[in-house]
Scaffold this motif. Structure first.
Motif, PDB file in Angstrom:
ATOM      1  N   PRO A 159       0.820  -1.210   0.000  1.00 37.81           N
ATOM      2  CA  PRO A 159       0.000   0.000   0.000  1.00 37.81           C
ATOM      3  C   PRO A 159       0.857   1.264   0.000  1.00 37.81           C
ATOM      4  O   PRO A 159       1.778   1.400   0.801  1.00 37.81           O
ATOM      5  N   GLY A 160       0.574   2.163  -0.940  1.00 42.26           N
ATOM      6  CA  GLY A 160       1.348   3.401  -1.054  1.00 42.26           C
ATOM      7  C   GLY A 160       2.770   3.179  -1.530  1.00 42.26           C
ATOM      8  O   GLY A 160       3.615   4.053  -1.380  1.00 42.26           O
ATOM      9  N   GLY A 161       3.037   2.021  -2.107  1.00 46.85           N
ATOM     10  CA  GLY A 161       4.389   1.648  -2.502  1.00 46.85           C
ATOM     11  C   GLY A 161       4.988   2.492  -3.619  1.00 46.85           C
ATOM     12  O   GLY A 161       4.287   3.168  -4.376  1.00 46.85           O
ATOM     13  N   GLU A 162       6.303   2.422  -3.719  1.00 48.98           N
ATOM     14  CA  GLU A 162       7.056   3.183  -4.709  1.00 48.98           C
ATOM     15  C   GLU A 162       6.606   2.878  -6.138  1.00 48.98           C
ATOM     16  O   GLU A 162       6.567   3.776  -6.990  1.00 48.98           O
ATOM     17  N   PHE A 163       6.282   1.627  -6.415  1.00 47.84           N
ATOM     18  CA  PHE A 163       5.847   1.257  -7.760  1.00 47.84           C
ATOM     19  C   PHE A 163       4.591   2.017  -8.146  1.00 47.84           C
ATOM     20  O   PHE A 163       4.468   2.514  -9.269  1.00 47.84           O
ATOM     21  N   TRP A 164       3.645   2.124  -7.223  1.00 52.13           N
ATOM     22  CA  TRP A 164       2.382   2.794  -7.515  1.00 52.13           C
ATOM     23  C   TRP A 164       2.583   4.293  -7.680  1.00 52.13           C
ATOM     24  O   TRP A 164       1.948   4.913  -8.547  1.00 52.13           O
ATOM     25  N   ARG A 165       3.471   4.858  -6.882  1.00 53.22           N
ATOM     26  CA  ARG A 165       3.753   6.292  -7.018  1.00 53.22           C
ATOM     27  C   ARG A 165       4.462   6.590  -8.329  1.00 53.22           C
ATOM     28  O   ARG A 165       4.242   7.627  -8.939  1.00 53.22           O
ATOM     29  N   ALA A 166       5.322   5.680  -8.784  1.00 50.09           N
ATOM     30  CA  ALA A 166       6.071   5.872 -10.028  1.00 50.09           C
ATOM     31  C   ALA A 166       5.213   5.611 -11.266  1.00 50.09           C
ATOM     32  O   ALA A 166       5.607   5.986 -12.369  1.00 50.09           O
ATOM     33  N   ASN A 167       4.055   4.979 -11.075  1.00 50.31           N
ATOM     34  CA  ASN A 167       3.184   4.636 -12.194  1.00 50.31           C
ATOM     35  C   ASN A 167       1.756   5.088 -11.911  1.00 50.31           C
ATOM     36  O   ASN A 167       0.838   4.264 -11.793  1.00 50.31           O
ATOM     37  N   PRO A 168       1.537   6.393 -11.833  1.00 47.55           N
ATOM     38  CA  PRO A 168       0.212   6.886 -11.456  1.00 47.55           C
ATOM     39  C   PRO A 168      -0.869   6.567 -12.482  1.00 47.55           C
ATOM     40  O   PRO A 168      -2.053   6.632 -12.166  1.00 47.55           O
ATOM     41  N   ASP A 169      -0.478   6.203 -13.690  1.00 47.49           N
ATOM     42  CA  ASP A 169      -1.460   5.853 -14.709  1.00 47.49           C
ATOM     43  C   ASP A 169      -2.058   4.460 -14.481  1.00 47.49           C
ATOM     44  O   ASP A 169      -3.082   4.119 -15.067  1.00 47.49           O
ATOM     45  N   LEU A 170      -1.422   3.672 -13.631  1.00 49.24           N
ATOM     46  CA  LEU A 170      -1.935   2.342 -13.304  1.00 49.24           C
ATOM     47  C   LEU A 170      -2.863   2.418 -12.101  1.00 49.24           C
ATOM     48  O   LEU A 170      -2.633   3.200 -11.178  1.00 49.24           O
ATOM     49  N   ARG A 171      -3.882   1.577 -12.128  1.00 51.30           N
ATOM     50  CA  ARG A 171      -4.754   1.483 -10.955  1.00 51.30           C
ATOM     51  C   ARG A 171      -3.957   0.842  -9.829  1.00 51.30           C
ATOM     52  O   ARG A 171      -3.324  -0.199 -10.018  1.00 51.30           O
ATOM     53  N   GLU A 172      -3.945   1.459  -8.687  1.00 51.85           N
ATOM     54  CA  GLU A 172      -3.180   0.906  -7.559  1.00 51.85           C
ATOM     55  C   GLU A 172      -3.844  -0.370  -7.065  1.00 51.85           C
ATOM     56  O   GLU A 172      -5.024  -0.384  -6.711  1.00 51.85           O
ATOM     57  N   ARG A 173      -3.074  -1.442  -7.085  1.00 53.03           N
ATOM     58  CA  ARG A 173      -3.536  -2.745  -6.580  1.00 53.03           C
ATOM     59  C   ARG A 173      -2.421  -3.312  -5.697  1.00 53.03           C
ATOM     60  O   ARG A 173      -1.710  -4.231  -6.088  1.00 53.03           O
ATOM     61  N   PRO A 174      -2.240  -2.751  -4.521  1.00 53.35           N
ATOM     62  CA  PRO A 174      -1.119  -3.158  -3.673  1.00 53.35           C
ATOM     63  C   PRO A 174      -1.256  -4.599  -3.184  1.00 53.35           C
ATOM     64  O   PRO A 174      -2.360  -5.110  -3.004  1.00 53.35           O
ATOM     65  N   ILE A 175      -0.128  -5.203  -2.971  1.00 55.93           N
ATOM     66  CA  ILE A 175      -0.097  -6.546  -2.388  1.00 55.93           C
ATOM     67  C   ILE A 175      -0.314  -6.387  -0.890  1.00 55.93           C
ATOM     68  O   ILE A 175       0.366  -5.603  -0.229  1.00 55.93           O
ATOM     69  N   THR A 176      -1.263  -7.120  -0.363  1.00 56.73           N
ATOM     70  CA  THR A 176      -1.574  -7.034   1.068  1.00 56.73           C
ATOM     71  C   THR A 176      -1.414  -8.373   1.775  1.00 56.73           C
ATOM     72  O   THR A 176      -1.528  -8.443   2.991  1.00 56.73           O
ATOM     73  N   ALA A 177      -1.173  -9.435   0.998  1.00 55.13           N
ATOM     74  CA  ALA A 177      -0.928 -10.760   1.572  1.00 55.13           C
ATOM     75  C   ALA A 177       0.307 -11.329   0.899  1.00 55.13           C
ATOM     76  O   ALA A 177       0.442 -11.276  -0.324  1.00 55.13           O
ATOM     77  N   TRP A 178       1.203 -11.847   1.696  1.00 55.67           N
ATOM     78  CA  TRP A 178       2.499 -12.318   1.201  1.00 55.67           C
ATOM     79  C   TRP A 178       2.708 -13.776   1.594  1.00 55.67           C
ATOM     80  O   TRP A 178       2.687 -14.106   2.779  1.00 55.67           O
ATOM     81  N   GLN A 179       2.924 -14.625   0.598  1.00 54.64           N
ATOM     82  CA  GLN A 179       3.235 -16.033   0.862  1.00 54.64           C
ATOM     83  C   GLN A 179       4.750 -16.160   0.944  1.00 54.64           C
ATOM     84  O   GLN A 179       5.470 -15.681   0.063  1.00 54.64           O
ATOM     85  N   VAL A 180       5.220 -16.813   1.983  1.00 55.37           N
ATOM     86  CA  VAL A 180       6.657 -16.955   2.195  1.00 55.37           C
ATOM     87  C   VAL A 180       7.095 -18.329   1.703  1.00 55.37           C
ATOM     88  O   VAL A 180       6.851 -19.347   2.340  1.00 55.37           O
ATOM     89  N   TRP A 181       7.691 -18.296   0.509  1.00 59.17           N
ATOM     90  CA  TRP A 181       8.243 -19.473  -0.136  1.00 59.17           C
ATOM     91  C   TRP A 181       7.134 -20.332  -0.727  1.00 59.17           C
ATOM     92  O   TRP A 181       5.961 -19.998  -0.670  1.00 59.17           O
ATOM     93  N   ASN A 182       7.529 -21.440  -1.332  1.00 56.01           N
ATOM     94  CA  ASN A 182       6.595 -22.416  -1.873  1.00 56.01           C
ATOM     95  C   ASN A 182       7.247 -23.786  -1.795  1.00 56.01           C
ATOM     96  O   ASN A 182       8.407 -23.942  -2.164  1.00 56.01           O
TER      97      ASN A 182
END
Length: 90
Positions: free
Chosen positions: A14-37
């Motif tokens: 949320p509010g990440g650098e990628f979203w700020r650098a790409n304001p033309d994209l709809r912000e869809r932040p990652i909010t759940a992180w899977q650790v490894w597989n």
């Protein structure tokens, strides 16, 4: 790994650098992180699967993620029920 996870959250959370650098994209932040597989497969461990080492990694990465995004969900890895991996029950 915790530091790497922190950087991922800073970039894609949320509010990440990628979203700020790409304001033309709809912000869809990652909010759940899977650790490894599939950490129960020997291909990922030089000495064979190590549940204690995975738990240590999971705790460390969890703490790194939560340090950047306290609301993030941290999910443990999916496990393979393959005959090549560590069995679920012994």
């Amino acid at each position: 790994m915790a530091g790497f996870a922190e950087e991922l959250v800073r970039r894609y959370g949320p509010g990440g650098e990628f979203w700020r650098a790409n304001p033309d994209l709809r912000e869809r932040p990652i909010t759940a992180w899977q650790v490894w597989n599939e950490p129960n497969l020997p291909v990922y461990w030089p000495e064979g699967p190590d549940p204690a080492a995975y738990v240590e990694l999971l705790r460390s990465v969890h703490d790194g993620i939560k340090a950047v995004d306290a609301e993030a969900r941290v999910v443990s890895a999916g496990l393979s029920e393959s005959t090549q991996g560590m069995p679920f029950q012994e």
